[in-house]
Motif scaffolding. Sequence first.
Motif, mmCIF file in Angstrom:
data_model
loop_
_atom_site.group_PDB
_atom_site.id
_atom_site.type_symbol
_atom_site.label_atom_id
_atom_site.label_comp_id
_atom_site.label_asym_id
_atom_site.label_seq_id
_atom_site.Cartn_x
_atom_site.Cartn_y
_atom_site.Cartn_z
ATOM 1 N N TYR A 37 0.886 2.130 0.396
ATOM 2 C CA TYR A 37 0.832 1.602 0.974
ATOM 3 C C TYR A 37 1.692 1.422 2.427
ATOM 4 O O TYR A 37 1.876 0.824 3.432
ATOM 5 C CB TYR A 37 1.222 -0.233 0.230
ATOM 6 N N ARG A 38 3.545 2.027 1.750
ATOM 7 C CA ARG A 38 3.726 2.117 2.805
ATOM 8 C C ARG A 38 3.854 3.297 3.732
ATOM 9 O O ARG A 38 4.333 2.793 4.950
ATOM 10 C CB ARG A 38 5.336 2.490 1.891
ATOM 11 N N ALA A 39 3.015 3.876 3.621
ATOM 12 C CA ALA A 39 2.978 5.537 4.470
ATOM 13 C C ALA A 39 1.401 4.990 4.898
ATOM 14 O O ALA A 39 1.987 5.191 6.334
ATOM 15 C CB ALA A 39 2.338 6.559 3.427
ATOM 16 N N CYS A 103 -8.353 -0.886 3.630
ATOM 17 C CA CYS A 103 -7.249 -0.264 3.293
ATOM 18 C C CYS A 103 -7.174 0.143 1.488
ATOM 19 O O CYS A 103 -6.714 0.445 1.011
ATOM 20 C CB CYS A 103 -6.250 -1.438 3.363
ATOM 21 N N ARG A 104 -7.400 -1.227 1.006
ATOM 22 C CA ARG A 104 -7.431 -1.431 -0.448
ATOM 23 C C ARG A 104 -7.795 -0.548 -1.288
ATOM 24 O O ARG A 104 -7.968 0.389 -1.848
ATOM 25 C CB ARG A 104 -7.138 -3.150 -1.650
ATOM 26 N N LYS A 105 -9.010 -0.073 -0.489
ATOM 27 C CA LYS A 105 -10.707 0.136 -0.977
ATOM 28 C C LYS A 105 -9.643 1.925 -1.625
ATOM 29 O O LYS A 105 -10.582 2.494 -2.315
ATOM 30 C CB LYS A 105 -11.842 0.001 0.005
ATOM 31 N N GLN A 178 3.223 -13.694 -0.190
ATOM 32 C CA GLN A 178 2.431 -13.536 1.021
ATOM 33 C C GLN A 178 1.381 -12.283 0.030
ATOM 34 O O GLN A 178 0.055 -11.904 -0.420
ATOM 35 C CB GLN A 178 2.927 -12.001 1.952
ATOM 36 N N ASP A 179 2.061 -11.410 -1.257
ATOM 37 C CA ASP A 179 1.351 -10.384 -1.429
ATOM 38 C C ASP A 179 0.589 -11.100 -3.425
ATOM 39 O O ASP A 179 -0.688 -11.184 -3.706
ATOM 40 C CB ASP A 179 2.283 -9.827 -2.716
ATOM 41 N N MET A 180 1.054 -12.967 -3.469
ATOM 42 C CA MET A 180 0.019 -13.439 -4.370
ATOM 43 C C MET A 180 -0.989 -14.283 -3.821
ATOM 44 O O MET A 180 -1.731 -15.326 -4.633
ATOM 45 C CB MET A 180 1.238 -14.248 -4.868
HETATM 46 O O1 DC Z 1 5.807 -2.010 -4.423
HETATM 47 P P1 DC Z 1 6.096 -2.004 -3.003
HETATM 48 O O2 DC Z 1 7.759 -2.826 -2.514
HETATM 49 O O3 DC Z 1 6.577 -0.387 -2.545
HETATM 50 O O4 DC Z 1 4.925 -2.362 -2.635
HETATM 51 C C1 DC Z 1 4.635 -2.194 -0.898
HETATM 52 C C2 DC Z 1 3.538 -3.704 -1.058
HETATM 53 O O5 DC Z 1 2.410 -2.952 -0.867
HETATM 54 C C3 DC Z 1 4.162 -4.729 -1.134
HETATM 55 O O6 DC Z 1 4.672 -5.608 -0.934
HETATM 56 C C4 DC Z 1 2.256 -5.021 -1.443
HETATM 57 C C5 DC Z 1 1.286 -3.663 -1.483
HETATM 58 N N1 DC Z 1 1.288 -2.980 -2.997
HETATM 59 C C6 DC Z 1 -0.055 -3.556 -3.422
HETATM 60 O O7 DC Z 1 -0.441 -4.082 -2.687
HETATM 61 N N2 DC Z 1 -1.111 -2.851 -4.262
HETATM 62 C C7 DC Z 1 -0.071 -1.912 -5.010
HETATM 63 N N3 DC Z 1 -0.587 -1.131 -5.696
HETATM 64 C C8 DC Z 1 0.752 -2.391 -4.497
HETATM 65 C C9 DC Z 1 1.324 -2.584 -3.360
#
Ligand code: DC
Length: 220
Positions: A37-39, A103-105, A178-180
């Motif tokens: 996801y960072r890339a 993006c996730r897919k 945001q992630d939750m």
């Molecule tokens: O693990 P990380 O902090 O390097 O992840 C960066 C971001 O990528 C994180 O804030 C949410 C997203 N991420 C995700 O949605 N699903 C994953 N399997 C891994 C990371």
Amino acid sequence: MKFNIAIDGPSAAGKSTIADLLAAKLGYNHLDTGAMYRAVAYQSLKKGIPTDDEKAIVAMIEAMDLQMTIDGKVILDGEDISDQIRTEEISMRASDVSKLGGCRKALVAMQQKICAEGGYILDGRDIGTVVLKDAPVKIYMVASAEARAHRRVLQNQENGLEADYDKILEDIKARDYQDMHREVSPLTKAEDAVEIDTSDMSIDEVVDWALKLIAEKTGE
Ligand code: DC
């Protein structure tokens, strides 16, 4: 036959460090899915593509040559970007692009392909709930936001990156939220995952705990 292991949890909970050590002990490979996801975040910044333009981001991902090497390097279009993707700016941007279903897919498909033969430890946010629903071992690793910010400060100092505790704590809390709370695959504990709070544990203690759990669940 080798199986796959899932590790999920919020940012900076120690997932990658533990996954690396477990992989070395078990002779497995570690796939850091957050780095993928960072890339995507890095490339979108470089190309000037807004993180809410899903169509453009998906087209960009399709055109990306992303290699996740066995020794943990992230190679994008032939360039080693392993260090450049660790800034706070890229962290937040990665969380932004990870909200996009398209993006996730694309990334989930890449991850499942990489570990199709087994022998991988994947760490991320949706590994136990989406990517490896059938993994025999699922770990959900948490730690207080303060403990995580403290660790990140030390890590950043070692790597010569920005290390302001208050700013890092604020960023961690914003990214947790945001992630939750995103609509697609929000960070959540899989029903069959085992939770561990690493706030007051050393790295060795967490590794020992995980090795015991893996042995219990799989006989390895
Ligand atoms: O693990 P990380 O902090 O390097 O992840 C960066 C971001 O990528 C994180 O804030 C949410 C997203 N991420 C995700 O949605 N699903 C994953 N399997 C891994 C990371």
